[in-house]
Scaffold this motif. Sequence first.
Motif, PDB file in Angstrom:
ATOM      1  N   THR A  98     -15.431  51.808 -75.687  1.00  0.00           N
ATOM      2  CA  THR A  98     -14.486  52.293 -76.685  1.00  0.00           C
ATOM      3  C   THR A  98     -13.724  53.488 -76.127  1.00  0.00           C
ATOM      4  OG1 THR A  98     -16.156  53.761 -77.643  1.00  0.00           O
ATOM      5  CG2 THR A  98     -15.985  51.559 -78.568  1.00  0.00           C
ATOM      6  N   PHE A  99     -12.566  53.764 -76.726  1.00  0.00           N
ATOM      7  CA  PHE A  99     -11.784  54.919 -76.277  1.00  0.00           C
ATOM      8  C   PHE A  99     -10.814  55.339 -77.378  1.00  0.00           C
ATOM      9  CE2 PHE A  99      -9.805  51.034 -74.796  1.00  0.00           C
ATOM     10  CZ  PHE A  99      -8.462  51.191 -75.103  1.00  0.00           C
ATOM     11  N   LEU A 100     -10.224  56.520 -77.188  1.00  0.00           N
ATOM     12  CA  LEU A 100      -9.261  57.075 -78.139  1.00  0.00           C
ATOM     13  C   LEU A 100      -7.890  57.166 -77.489  1.00  0.00           C
ATOM     14  CD1 LEU A 100     -11.435  60.016 -79.537  1.00  0.00           C
ATOM     15  CD2 LEU A 100     -11.012  57.802 -80.628  1.00  0.00           C
ATOM     16  N   GLY A 110     -13.240  58.394 -73.829  1.00  0.00           N
ATOM     17  CA  GLY A 110     -13.766  57.044 -73.929  1.00  0.00           C
ATOM     18  C   GLY A 110     -15.152  56.897 -73.345  1.00  0.00           C
ATOM     19  N   VAL A 111     -15.738  55.750 -73.619  1.00  0.00           N
ATOM     20  CA  VAL A 111     -17.048  55.375 -73.092  1.00  0.00           C
ATOM     21  C   VAL A 111     -16.866  54.137 -72.228  1.00  0.00           C
ATOM     22  CG1 VAL A 111     -19.369  54.588 -73.679  1.00  0.00           C
ATOM     23  CG2 VAL A 111     -18.259  56.325 -75.085  1.00  0.00           C
ATOM     24  N   LEU A 112     -17.433  54.162 -71.029  1.00  0.00           N
ATOM     25  CA  LEU A 112     -17.317  53.077 -70.045  1.00  0.00           C
ATOM     26  C   LEU A 112     -15.883  52.910 -69.556  1.00  0.00           C
ATOM     27  CD1 LEU A 112     -19.641  50.298 -71.534  1.00  0.00           C
ATOM     28  CD2 LEU A 112     -20.198  52.023 -69.825  1.00  0.00           C
ATOM     29  N   LEU A 113     -15.134  54.023 -69.513  1.00  0.00           N
ATOM     30  CA  LEU A 113     -13.766  53.955 -69.004  1.00  0.00           C
ATOM     31  C   LEU A 113     -13.765  53.585 -67.523  1.00  0.00           C
ATOM     32  CD1 LEU A 113     -12.113  57.113 -70.616  1.00  0.00           C
ATOM     33  CD2 LEU A 113     -11.728  54.722 -71.234  1.00  0.00           C
ATOM     34  N   ARG A 114     -12.803  52.773 -67.135  1.00  0.00           N
ATOM     35  CA  ARG A 114     -12.638  52.464 -65.715  1.00  0.00           C
ATOM     36  C   ARG A 114     -12.075  53.682 -64.983  1.00  0.00           C
ATOM     37  NH1 ARG A 114      -8.874  47.399 -65.677  1.00  0.00           N
ATOM     38  NH2 ARG A 114      -9.123  47.658 -63.409  1.00  0.00           N
ATOM     39  N   PRO A 115     -12.369  53.804 -63.699  1.00  0.00           N
ATOM     40  CA  PRO A 115     -11.873  54.968 -62.935  1.00  0.00           C
ATOM     41  C   PRO A 115     -10.361  55.102 -63.030  1.00  0.00           C
ATOM     42  CG  PRO A 115     -13.489  53.732 -61.653  1.00  0.00           C
ATOM     43  CD  PRO A 115     -13.208  52.913 -62.869  1.00  0.00           C
ATOM     44  N   GLY A 116      -9.917  56.329 -63.270  1.00  0.00           N
ATOM     45  CA  GLY A 116      -8.495  56.616 -63.313  1.00  0.00           C
ATOM     46  C   GLY A 116      -7.824  56.340 -64.641  1.00  0.00           C
ATOM     47  N   ARG A 117      -8.567  55.828 -65.619  1.00  0.00           N
ATOM     48  CA  ARG A 117      -7.935  55.494 -66.902  1.00  0.00           C
ATOM     49  C   ARG A 117      -7.891  56.667 -67.872  1.00  0.00           C
ATOM     50  NH1 ARG A 117      -6.443  50.249 -67.362  1.00  0.00           N
ATOM     51  NH2 ARG A 117      -5.024  51.285 -68.795  1.00  0.00           N
ATOM     52  N   LEU A 118      -8.749  57.675 -67.700  1.00  0.00           N
ATOM     53  CA  LEU A 118      -8.703  58.853 -68.571  1.00  0.00           C
ATOM     54  C   LEU A 118      -7.391  59.596 -68.333  1.00  0.00           C
ATOM     55  CD1 LEU A 118     -10.271  60.535 -70.663  1.00  0.00           C
ATOM     56  CD2 LEU A 118     -11.189  61.875 -68.763  1.00  0.00           C
ATOM     57  N   GLY A 119      -6.643  59.816 -69.390  1.00  0.00           N
ATOM     58  CA  GLY A 119      -5.345  60.484 -69.283  1.00  0.00           C
ATOM     59  C   GLY A 119      -4.204  59.542 -68.949  1.00  0.00           C
TER      60      GLY A 119
END
Length: 317
Positions: A98-100, A110-119
Amino acid sequence: MSIRDRLVPAAAGAAVLLVALMVITLLRSAANDGTDALEQAKVAQVRTTADSFNARVESSISSLGGLGSRPWELTLRSAADRATLQTFAIDPEALSGTFLVDADDTVTNGVLLRPGRLGSKFDPPGWEKAKAALVSSPAVVLPVASSGVTTELPSYAFAVAIRGTTPSSVRGAFVFEQALTNDSPFNQEIRGLAGERNSTATWRFLDSNGTVVASTLSTGLGSMVPDKELRSLPEGLHEIGDRLVVSADVPVVGWHVVFTQNRSEFAEPLAGPLQSAGLILVLLLLAVGLTLTVLLARRLRQSREQEARLRALNRSQ
């Protein structure tokens, strides 16, 4: 042999053939009526399956509204948001998370975000249409994407509106993705509809773009259904080539339930036994009728011969 002696057996043979034709016609009519009944039963089954899934999704969307009312901060790497998201991570073997997303479509946490997806920017297929729908709906379902924010697998996602100061304002979204796999609970449920091994009967759930979300086949998940005719079928019964096709809509998510099967195989359980029984009956009727016709002709000939002998005897006396 007189003309009358010839006409009687011929008339009897014609009557036998007429009865045989009537039997064939009645059996064919019965087979057609039975096939029509099977078709209507299949239409009802597909419609019931679609309605049941639609009701379940409606119930799920209603229950998801509470997630959007939580006091999400929607700031990048917010510790409070991260802690709240962790409460939803209850499956240690989950393939997706999940993510916001904030009002600018930025993935803030988020939780279990793929690398580089935060931001990063969240802009999957159908997102603009989904954001417009979130103004009046508590949650929407996004079309299947080739990969997600939390999984490299094909997936679809539920997006829940996070409201602003007014009931119609949207300042972000809570999104949870569902990876498409053969052993997912939803796909296993659909696989339970499969017929006998080597049967051509196939069930598919297609999203609004014609992508396979679930299927009784072991291949094709997350890909566009190869038959273009199946991507935008109206509801009801159809014939495409030599296949019987039944389609029903799942309006709450814009999906379609599609059932396909070779027509000959579909009708075989009913038509096969009727055809076999009809063939046996007709052959038996013809054998008995023709035998009786031959016996009748022989009997008439014998009667005429005996009558001739009696006349000859009377003349000699």
